[in-house]
Design a protein around this motif. Structure first.
Motif, short mmCIF file in Angstrom:
data_model
loop_
_atom_site.label_atom_id
_atom_site.label_comp_id
_atom_site.label_asym_id
_atom_site.label_seq_id
_atom_site.Cartn_x
_atom_site.Cartn_y
_atom_site.Cartn_z
N HIS A 1 18.82 32.13 -7.31
CA HIS A 1 18.10 32.89 -6.15
C HIS A 1 18.92 33.18 -5.07
N ASP A 2 18.64 33.82 -4.06
CA ASP A 2 19.43 33.94 -2.78
C ASP A 2 19.43 32.60 -2.09
N ARG A 3 20.61 32.27 -1.53
CA ARG A 3 20.65 31.16 -0.83
C ARG A 3 21.27 31.31 0.76
N CYS A 4 21.13 30.46 1.55
CA CYS A 4 21.96 30.54 2.85
C CYS A 4 22.85 29.35 2.74
N VAL A 5 23.67 29.18 3.74
CA VAL A 5 24.90 28.16 3.66
C VAL A 5 24.39 26.84 3.26
N HIS A 6 23.60 26.38 4.36
CA HIS A 6 22.89 25.09 4.34
C HIS A 6 22.32 24.78 3.08
N GLU A 7 21.66 25.61 2.40
CA GLU A 7 21.05 25.16 1.05
C GLU A 7 22.27 25.26 -0.08
N LEU A 8 23.24 26.12 0.02
CA LEU A 8 24.17 25.71 -0.76
C LEU A 8 25.00 24.30 -0.56
N VAL A 9 25.17 23.88 0.72
CA VAL A 9 25.65 22.65 1.24
C VAL A 9 24.83 21.61 0.49
N GLU A 10 23.36 21.71 0.67
CA GLU A 10 22.59 20.61 0.35
C GLU A 10 22.49 20.44 -1.33
N THR A 11 22.51 21.56 -1.87
CA THR A 11 22.59 21.79 -3.48
C THR A 11 23.83 21.11 -4.15
N VAL B 1 28.62 19.91 -0.90
CA VAL B 1 30.01 20.21 -0.37
C VAL B 1 29.98 20.41 0.97
N ALA B 2 30.76 19.92 1.75
CA ALA B 2 30.86 20.31 3.21
C ALA B 2 30.67 21.67 3.70
N GLN B 3 30.10 22.06 4.66
CA GLN B 3 29.83 23.20 5.26
C GLN B 3 30.95 24.29 5.26
N PRO B 4 31.96 23.71 5.96
CA PRO B 4 33.26 24.59 6.17
C PRO B 4 33.80 24.95 4.75
N LEU B 5 33.78 24.22 3.85
CA LEU B 5 34.42 24.41 2.44
C LEU B 5 33.33 25.53 1.76
N ILE B 6 32.09 25.31 1.92
CA ILE B 6 31.05 26.31 1.31
C ILE B 6 31.45 27.82 2.09
N GLN C 1 34.06 28.84 3.34
CA GLN C 1 35.51 29.40 2.93
C GLN C 1 35.34 29.85 1.46
N HIS C 2 34.83 29.25 0.62
CA HIS C 2 34.50 29.79 -0.67
C HIS C 2 33.58 31.17 -0.48
N LEU C 3 32.63 31.23 0.07
CA LEU C 3 31.59 32.44 0.53
C LEU C 3 32.42 33.52 0.91
N ARG C 4 33.60 33.22 1.79
CA ARG C 4 34.51 34.17 2.45
C ARG C 4 35.34 34.90 1.17
N VAL C 5 35.93 33.97 0.43
CA VAL C 5 36.68 34.37 -0.71
C VAL C 5 35.72 35.47 -1.78
N LEU C 6 34.59 34.99 -2.16
CA LEU C 6 33.71 35.70 -2.87
C LEU C 6 33.32 37.03 -2.36
N LYS C 7 33.06 37.02 -1.11
CA LYS C 7 32.78 38.06 -0.23
C LYS C 7 33.77 39.30 -0.30
N ALA C 8 35.07 38.85 0.11
CA ALA C 8 36.26 39.57 -0.27
C ALA C 8 36.43 40.36 -1.33
N ALA C 9 36.05 39.70 -2.51
CA ALA C 9 36.43 39.97 -3.91
C ALA C 9 35.11 40.87 -4.14
N GLY C 10 33.94 40.98 -3.57
CA GLY C 10 32.77 41.69 -3.86
C GLY C 10 31.98 41.11 -4.99
N VAL C 11 32.03 39.89 -4.81
CA VAL C 11 31.14 39.13 -5.68
C VAL C 11 29.88 38.89 -5.13
#
Length: 127
Positions: free
Chosen positions: A61-71, A74-79, A81-91
């Motif tokens: 399901h859809d999630r916000c950053v803090h949910e991904l951090v908790e689940t 992984v540290a928030q800045p790293l999450i 950063q990875h979301l930026r890569v996935l967003k830039a790739a259109g994922v």
């Protein structure tokens, strides 16, 4: 074109393998280079273990950053950063809801790439 060679001592099995290679090369050659480059970019974007975990989580399901951090633990800045890569790739796509950005997969086909890769590895581990 990629060279495909055979020598006079080739077995029928090797000849058949070379025929398959020729078919593969021909199929690749019919694709525009820009398409192959874009596919490579997409696969590189999916290549990091944390990004694979993010895609698997967003598949549920859809999630916000803090949910991904908790689940993911992984540290928030790293999450982020990875979301930026996935967003830039259109994922993934982020939709702002008040102060939070909720991330979702752009296309269900993309999650199948990740699920199939994980399943392939898990099947191989049992051998």
């Amino acid at each position: 074109m990629f060279p495909v060679t055979s020598d006079a001592t080739s077995s029928p099995e090797l000849t058949a393998l070379h025929d398959v290679d020729r078919a593969t090369v021909t199929a690749v050659e019919t694709r525009p280079v820009v398409t192959l480059q874009a596919a490579g970019d997409l696969l590189r974007a999916l290549a990091a273990p944390v990004r694979i975990a993010i895609v698997l989580e967003l598949r549920e399901h859809d999630r916000c950053v803090h949910e991904l951090v908790e689940t993911l633990g992984v540290a928030q800045p790293l999450i982020s950063q990875h979301l930026r890569v996935l967003k830039a790739a259109g994922v993934v796509r982020g939709d702002r809801h008040g102060r939070e950005v909720v991330y979702r997969l752009v296309d269900e086909h993309l999650s199948h790439i990740v699920v199939d890769a994980v399943a392939h590895v898990e099947e191989g581990a049992g051998r």
